[in-house]
Write an enzyme that holds these catalytic residues in place. Structure first.
Site, PDB file in Angstrom:
ATOM      1  N   LYS A  90      10.858  -7.001  -5.050  1.00 39.36           N
ATOM      2  CA  LYS A  90      10.264  -8.341  -4.426  1.00 39.36           C
ATOM      3  C   LYS A  90      11.046  -9.673  -5.334  1.00 39.36           C
ATOM      4  O   LYS A  90      11.412 -10.543  -4.594  1.00 39.36           O
ATOM      5  CB  LYS A  90       9.078  -8.388  -4.255  1.00 39.36           C
ATOM      6  CG  LYS A  90       8.573  -7.331  -3.240  1.00 39.36           C
ATOM      7  CD  LYS A  90       7.208  -7.206  -3.034  1.00 39.36           C
ATOM      8  CE  LYS A  90       6.585  -6.060  -2.168  1.00 39.36           C
ATOM      9  NZ  LYS A  90       5.271  -5.847  -1.897  1.00 39.36           N
ATOM     10  N   GLN A 103      -0.215  -6.776  -4.954  1.00 37.25           N
ATOM     11  CA  GLN A 103       0.389  -5.525  -4.525  1.00 37.25           C
ATOM     12  C   GLN A 103      -0.671  -4.427  -4.536  1.00 37.25           C
ATOM     13  O   GLN A 103      -1.553  -4.391  -5.417  1.00 37.25           O
ATOM     14  CB  GLN A 103       1.357  -5.395  -5.757  1.00 37.25           C
ATOM     15  CG  GLN A 103       2.086  -4.109  -5.390  1.00 37.25           C
ATOM     16  CD  GLN A 103       3.016  -4.048  -4.324  1.00 37.25           C
ATOM     17  OE1 GLN A 103       3.562  -5.029  -3.865  1.00 37.25           O
ATOM     18  NE2 GLN A 103       3.613  -3.146  -3.783  1.00 37.25           N
ATOM     19  N   ASP A 146       1.829 -11.370   3.356  1.00 40.00           N
ATOM     20  CA  ASP A 146       2.095  -9.839   3.674  1.00 40.00           C
ATOM     21  C   ASP A 146       1.476  -9.729   5.269  1.00 40.00           C
ATOM     22  O   ASP A 146       1.632  -8.742   5.769  1.00 40.00           O
ATOM     23  CB  ASP A 146       1.214  -9.185   3.004  1.00 40.00           C
ATOM     24  CG  ASP A 146       1.621  -8.482   1.693  1.00 40.00           C
ATOM     25  OD1 ASP A 146       2.645  -8.102   1.919  1.00 40.00           O
ATOM     26  OD2 ASP A 146       1.087  -8.272   0.553  1.00 40.00           O
TER      27      ASP A 146
HETATM   28  N1  GUN Z   1       1.988  -1.735  -1.228  1.00 40.44           N
HETATM   29  C1  GUN Z   1       2.743  -0.843  -0.647  1.00 40.44           C
HETATM   30  N2  GUN Z   1       3.408  -1.809   0.390  1.00 40.44           N
HETATM   31  C2  GUN Z   1       3.084  -3.020   0.214  1.00 40.44           C
HETATM   32  C3  GUN Z   1       3.071  -4.387   0.834  1.00 40.44           C
HETATM   33  O1  GUN Z   1       3.733  -4.336   1.844  1.00 40.44           O
HETATM   34  N3  GUN Z   1       2.371  -5.170   0.268  1.00 40.44           N
HETATM   35  C4  GUN Z   1       1.532  -5.105  -0.768  1.00 40.44           C
HETATM   36  N4  GUN Z   1       0.712  -6.406  -0.978  1.00 40.44           N
HETATM   37  N5  GUN Z   1       1.228  -3.900  -1.438  1.00 40.44           N
HETATM   38  C5  GUN Z   1       2.164  -2.912  -0.845  1.00 40.44           C
END
Ligand code: GUN
Length: 290
Positions: free
Chosen positions: A53, A97, A120
């Site tokens: 990211k 996350q 998200d």
């Molecule tokens: N953990 C696995 N995929 C994601 C996601 O798309 N967003 C977040 N915040 N955590 C994750």
């Protein structure tokens, strides 16, 4: 031979488009979009995803702030950090996350994120807006699947779309998007579904988001179907430098020859989740910087 849906290429195209839009914002005298990322604990996979990211933020010209906390942080303290980010006008959007340590409620944390910063797309407000004429920030992984379908010009209207896995983060919101935006006839299957194969065999578009490698075999897929595999399970593999490989939910070798289009794992849906995060952050910034 099927068309292999190239999520890496599409996500790279999206990055290029976003980069141009960031430059346009700056030409208007505005600052770059700013994403904050909270990560708790030292889960290896989570750190790898967060690394991806950050790389994407750098590539498109976003500012980013990484906030790392020990796995022992209390729920209250974490909520305070979320509140601070909610109040900080220099932050356009942020994510927490997942997974979080067992003593912290994922529900409590994600529902305390301001919907307009929830890049998200996890909050109830953003989920609910999927069926609104004025959608807010879309859940990131389903948004990525929709982008793949659009950019490969896959026909959806009146088609049978069968989604396996009804999770809040993927299957449930995708079912709404496929029905509402793409005019497909949607069947949403889950662990209580009886005779799963009788449903999947009817799919013109089959989306699988369960996290069980090998779940979908060739006897479960109709000839000419579009197959989208959202599963990403880490499997130990000493022959790999990283010590593991990623596996989807579909038995790719035996299913691919039957399909018209299929997503590989890795390189299919995976990169799109980050592309969607960039799309949502740009949108949140545009709304914030108006
Ligand atoms: N953990 C696995 N995929 C994601 C996601 O798309 N967003 C977040 N915040 N955590 C994750």
């Amino acid at each position: 031979m099927p068309t292999i849906i190239d999520g890496k290429k599409i996500s790279s195209d999206i990055r290029d488009e976003i980069k141009l839009q960031v430059e346009a914002l700056k030409n208007e005298g505005k600052r770059a979009p700013h994403l904050a990322i909270i990560i708790v604990g030292d889960d290896g996979a989570s750190h790898t995803y967060v690394g991806g990211k950050i790389t994407a933020c750098k590539a498109v010209g976003f500012d980013y702030t990484l906030m790392q906390f020990a796995g022992t942080i209390s729920e209250d303290k974490l909520l305070k950090h979320v509140d601070q980010l909610n109040a900080d006008t220099d932050i356009d959007g942020f994510i927490v996350q997942l997974p979080l340590p067992a003593h912290i409620s994922v529900e409590k944390i994600t529902m305390s994120i301001s919907p307009e910063k929830d890049v998200d797309g996890f909050t109830n407000e953003n989920f609910g807006s999927i069926t609104s004429k004025v959608p807010l920030l879309m859940p990131a992984t389903p948004l990525g699947v929709m982008e793949l379908i659009k950019r490969y010009e896959i026909e959806t209207e009146g088609k049978n779309c069968v989604i396996v896995g009804a999770s809040r983060l993927v299957g449930a919101p995708l079912a709404l998007m496929m029905s509402n935006e793409a005019n497909a006839t949607v069947t949403l299957c889950h662990k209580y579904t009886k005779d799963l194969a009788s449903h999947t065999r009817e799919a013109d578009i089959l989306v699988v988001a369960v996290g069980k490698p090998g779940l979908v075999t060739k006897n479960m897929v109709k000839e000419g179907a579009v197959v989208i595999d959202v599963g990403t399970t880490r499997i130990e593999d000493p022959s790999k430098k990283s010590g593991f490989r990623l596996s989807g939910d579909v038995d790719y070798e035996e299913v691919a020859p039957l399909t018209s289009h299929i997503t590989p794992v890795p390189g299919g849906v995976g990169p799109m989740t980050i592309a969607s995060l960039m799309i949502n952050t740009l949108q949140a910034a545009k709304n914030n910087l108006k």
